[in-house]
Design an enzyme around this catalytic site. Structure first.
Site, short mmCIF file in Angstrom:
data_model
loop_
_atom_site.label_atom_id
_atom_site.label_comp_id
_atom_site.label_asym_id
_atom_site.label_seq_id
_atom_site.Cartn_x
_atom_site.Cartn_y
_atom_site.Cartn_z
N GLU A 76 0.81 -1.22 0.00
CA GLU A 76 0.00 0.00 0.00
C GLU A 76 0.84 1.27 0.00
OE1 GLU A 76 -2.45 -0.70 3.42
OE2 GLU A 76 -4.04 -1.64 2.24
N GLU A 118 7.47 -21.57 7.90
CA GLU A 118 7.62 -20.69 9.06
C GLU A 118 8.61 -21.24 10.08
OE1 GLU A 118 4.56 -21.44 12.56
OE2 GLU A 118 3.52 -20.76 10.76
#
Length: 321
Positions: free
Chosen positions: A102, A133
């Site tokens: 963004e 992860e």
């Protein structure tokens, strides 16, 4: 060697230590008072969930000094050409990628300036990548691929504060001399301890046990909003509360650009169109041509000299009398 089942999965006993770790985490705590929430009507569940969410801003407020210190360090490095890099897995990784994505349309940053790394790569945005992860080495490799420098800031994001990928990213970045921030939702986390700036937003147990996309995810989103937005304010990407570096890439943003110039200058539509035409649509430059009474090339020179800070460029503008 630890035993495995015929399918290759780890034997049940292997998970004892991890289960014990999870049981100590606030974000994983079971709430017996909600054990029959599925029996309630939808409106009551919504009220409970809304009440839970209201605790998140309070938890963030308790850590504002730590957040501010991390932002100041980040802005100082970015002013020298450094980058802001988020690293996380699952929901935490997705939130980092979202915040990074963004920044170009909001602040006209280059996509290389704010980067989101998610364990397992881009495909992990929509589908879990098994085991990603759990690898510190994967995090180090992802950072090495970016040619990390001491001017960069790396933010490890993990609700539990124990995710190896996030911890590995922070440890590797710190060893390279980069600024490190550890954002988690449990106190005394391994991630917080590994980072120069540990930010621990303790929001308490979730409505659904262990579903850290809820309050923990909301808390992380709020903090990431602060990290990127206030850093950009410090870098001169705004004029007051106006997004003067907005990139007008669609009709809505082109209309918003004109509104921003209007709010900043009070100029007529004709003046605004002329200013944007003279500055190739750059909002900040257009404002400077109007308020500083300069032409487009002069506005560009003034902004370059001021490091992109519009107020400083206005102060240096040779206004006619």
């Amino acid at each position: 060697m630890t035993s495995t089942t015929d399918s290759g999965a780890a034997a049940p006993g292997e998970y004892g230590e991890l289960r014990a770790q999870l049981e100590t985490l606030t974000t994983e705590a079971f709430r017996p008072e909600l054990a029959e929430i599925d029996r309630l009507d939808t409106l009551e569940i919504a009220r409970i969930m809304n009440g839970e969410d209201q605790s998140v801003p309070t938890a963030v407020a308790a850590r504002l000094p730590e957040i501010a210190a991390a932002i100041d360090g980040t802005a100082e490095r970015m002013a020298r050409g450094g980058r802001l890099i988020y690293a996380g897995a699952g929901t935490a990784g997705r939130l980092g990628v979202l915040d990074a994505s963004e920044c170009p349309p909001t602040f006209n940053t280059d996509p290389s300036e704010v980067i989101g790394l998610i364990a397992g790569g881009p495909s992990a945005m929509v589908k879990a990548v098994e085991g990603a992860e759990d690898s510190k080495e994967l995090a180090a490799a992802d950072l090495d691929a970016l040619d990390l420098t001491a001017d960069d800031t790396v933010v490890g994001v993990s609700a539990s504060g124990r995710t190896p990928y996030a911890i590995g990213a922070v440890e590797h970045a710190r060893a390279k001399g980069a600024l490190t921030i550890g954002l988690s939702c449990n106190a005394d986390s391994a991630l917080g301890a590994a980072a120069e700036h540990g930010i621990e937003i303790v929001v308490g147990p979730e409505l659904l046990t262990g579903s850290t996309r809820l309050k923990a995810g909301t808390a992380q989103k709020l903090v990431l909003n602060m990290l990127s937005t206030i850093t950009m304010i410090r870098l001169g990407k705004t004029y007051g509360n106006l997004m003067v570096d907005v990139r007008a890439s669609n009709e809505k943003l082109r209309a918003r650009s004109r509104r921003i110039v209007s709010l900043a200058t009070g100029a007529s539509d004709k003046e605004i169109e002329a200013a944007l035409a003279a500055t190739e649509g750059e909002v900040k430059n257009a404002i400077l041509t109007i308020l500083g009474q300069v032409d487009g090339p002069t506005a560009e020179d003034l902004l370059t000299a001021s490091g992109g800070h519009l107020r400083a460029a206005l102060a240096a503008a040779p206004r006619s009398t």
